[in-house]
Design an enzyme around this catalytic site. Structure first.
Site, short mmCIF file in Angstrom:
data_model
loop_
_atom_site.label_atom_id
_atom_site.label_comp_id
_atom_site.label_asym_id
_atom_site.label_seq_id
_atom_site.Cartn_x
_atom_site.Cartn_y
_atom_site.Cartn_z
N ARG A 1 1.05 -1.60 -0.29
CA ARG A 1 -0.36 0.04 -0.16
C ARG A 1 0.73 1.52 0.17
O ARG A 1 2.06 1.35 0.54
CB ARG A 1 -0.68 0.22 1.55
CG ARG A 1 -1.68 -1.11 1.51
CD ARG A 1 -2.98 -1.35 2.22
NE ARG A 1 -3.56 -1.95 2.40
CZ ARG A 1 -4.92 -2.37 2.49
NH1 ARG A 1 -5.20 -1.10 0.78
NH2 ARG A 1 -5.67 -3.28 2.07
N LYS B 1 -5.40 -19.68 -2.77
CA LYS B 1 -5.58 -17.86 -3.61
C LYS B 1 -4.30 -17.96 -4.69
O LYS B 1 -3.86 -17.44 -4.69
CB LYS B 1 -6.32 -17.34 -2.91
CG LYS B 1 -7.04 -17.31 -1.62
CD LYS B 1 -7.32 -15.87 -0.50
CE LYS B 1 -7.62 -14.52 -0.70
NZ LYS B 1 -7.55 -13.52 -0.23
#
Length: 519
Positions: free
Chosen positions: A78, A246
């Protein structure tokens, strides 16, 4: 309380403020697995302990098998804070600098604490911000910790938005946060752990080594003399969470076969996958991943934005309905709700809507199968069955489904202590319920994720005849079948003495079953 098999495909729902206070309603509406998002954990696990306790109490109260999946944050990158905490405008064609650090950014210079991102990029590489809504291209390297980018797709950028770098392989070693979350998941005996942003099989192996190591430490704390090798403790090994990889990075597609070998299941995480690669590639990749999972006889969850409109609206779009149905047609074990159930205005309605879509899709599949049309499910059966060599348990699973179809049986009843045999039967895509009896509470919960499987927790004897005692009565209590209905009964090889592979065709309440129960 009886529960009839209205559908075979399972439903995963993400818990959040909208649904945590409505657990009973969510379970009764059709949730089979609750997903806990550890991205929001900050070292205080008390709220998670409370909700895990409430889930298990609700499942016991309602007599429903409900699994819990803990979703690790993974290496999520981020940007940092912005001046006055206000979004800045990135203008197409303009340049902006990105550097490593904790300095407050602005429209000319943004910062990230993740050195690996900035250090790994080269001129020409793509940088995606805010889930791909903004795009930059690296045009210059200023220093090892700083680059200059040109804005390719502009717009407003808020602070702490995500960074995606699809052109490079960024180190995905377990973060300290993920280690803490995984340790907590093991301590709470969660059923599944989802590993985010998996790139290679090493990511799965590292996580498995960590959770195994933590279990060994718990054995030592309990006074075990030799806790170093968890494989010596099957009762503990069986309690370790299964790992769901995932798939949301293009690098994972390049290593998918080794990842499949290392993992216990897969989640097709289409949100970040659609950010990291061209959107138009995602549908074909989804189909490929589901097919590969079915071939490998491992569970697969299709996830992200399935009923996105229902975050704010009581009904989905027609396109979303088609999306859920196609995931069922493709052969998913489960479909998943994310923000729809976590923070949406209509969490219970979203579950009910998804259940109705699944039921209608499965009805269409069943009709196609009975007409012997070339349906996707028939193709899936061929895909799963095409391996020339099968293990004894795989062969038994295939024979169980074939026998049920040829003799028009109403269900397959399996004695499955670990749940593995039930999972293998599921992968041969029967269009009737698999009623799986187990004496293990962990296996009972885990099987809630597996398509077509309806777990029943029951004390079982060590031999087939002893295990059969009371089975007919338990099945009738479920409401699935009526006395006299034809069924296939089978059991696989287990670690229980005098218990081996067996398959037979019989009738519920039949004389042969009563005889077995009396012996």
């Amino acid at each position: 309380m009886s529960h009839k098999p209205g559908r075979l495909t399972k439903l995963v729902a993400t818990l959040g403020p909208a649904s945590e206070v409505r657990l009973d309603e969510m379970i009764l509406a059709g949730v089979n697995v609750f997903r806990l998002n550890f991205s929001h954990s900050r070292g205080d696990f008390a709220p998670y302990v409370a909700v895990i306790t409430k889930i298990r109490e609700a499942a016991t109260r309602l007599n429903k098998p409900v699994a819990i999946l803990g979703d690790l944050q993974g290496p999520k990158f981020r940007i940092g804070e912005l001046e006055d905490h206000k979004a800045v405008d990135l203008v197409k064609g303009k340049r902006i600098q990105m550097s490593v650090g904790a300095t407050v950014g602005n429209s000319q210079h943004i910062y990230t604490k993740n050195a690996a991102v900035v250090n790994g990029l080269s001129v020409g590489h793509k940088v995606l911000l805010d889930d791909g809504f903004l795009e930059l291209k690296v045009v210059e390297r200023v220093s090892p910790d700083s680059i200059v980018c040109e804005v390719v797709v502009g717009g407003k950028l808020g602070e702490k938005k995500g960074i995606n770098v699809p052109d490079i392989l960024v180190s995905s070693k377990l973060s300290e946060k993920d280690k803490e979350d995984a340790t907590f998941a093991v301590s709470q005996e969660l059923d599944y752990i989802a590993a985010s942003f998996v790139q290679t099989a090493d990511d799965i192996l590292e996580l498995r080594e960590w959770i195994t190591s933590h279990a060994s430490k718990e054995l030592k704390e309990k006074g075990d003399a030799n806790p170093s090798n968890i494989s010596n403790h099957p009762q503990w090994r069986a309690k370790l969470p299964l790992i769901i990889a995932k798939i949301e990075k293009p690098q994972a597609i390049d290593h998918i076969h080794s990842i499949l070998e290392a993992t216990d299941g897969i989640m097709v995480a289409r949100g970040d996958l659609g950010v990291e690669m061209s959107l138009e590639r995602v549908p074909a990749i989804q189909k490929m991943l589901i097919e590969l999972c079915n071939q490998a006889q491992k569970p697969v969850i299709t996830a992200t934005q399935m009923l996105q409109t229902m975050i704010d609206n009581p009904v989905p779009t027609r396109a979303e309905v088609s999306d859920v149905a196609n995931a069922v047609f493709d052969g998913s074990d489960a479909v998943m709700l994310s923000a729809e159930s976590a923070v949406g205005q209509y969490p219970v309605q979203a579950v009910q809507t998804m259940v109705r879509i699944i039921e209608e899709a499965e009805k269409d599949l069943g009709q196609a199968i009975h007409r012997q049309q070339n349906s996707l499910f028939l193709e899936l059966r061929r895909v799963v069955s095409k391996e020339e060599k099968l293990s004894p348990s795989q062969t038994l699973a295939q024979l169980a489904v074939t026998a049920a179809r040829k003799t028009d049986c109403k269900a397959i009843i399996v004695i499955s202590y670990t749940g593995l045999m039930a999972c293998r039967i599921s992968k041969f895509k029967p269009d009737i319920p698999i009623i799986a009896f187990t004496a293990d509470p962990v296996s009972y919960r885990r099987m809630a994720l597996i398509a077509s499987v309806f777990p029943v927790l029951k004390k079982l004897g060590p031999s087939f005849d002893e295990a059969m005692q009371g089975i007919d009565e338990s099945v009738l209590q479920l409401g699935f079948l009526a006395a006299g209905d034809p069924v296939v009964m089978c059991a696989g090889v287990t670690d229980v003495a005098h218990f081996s592979s067996l398959l037979k065709i019989t009738h519920i309440g039949g004389a042969d079953n009563k005889k077995a129960a009396q012996q």
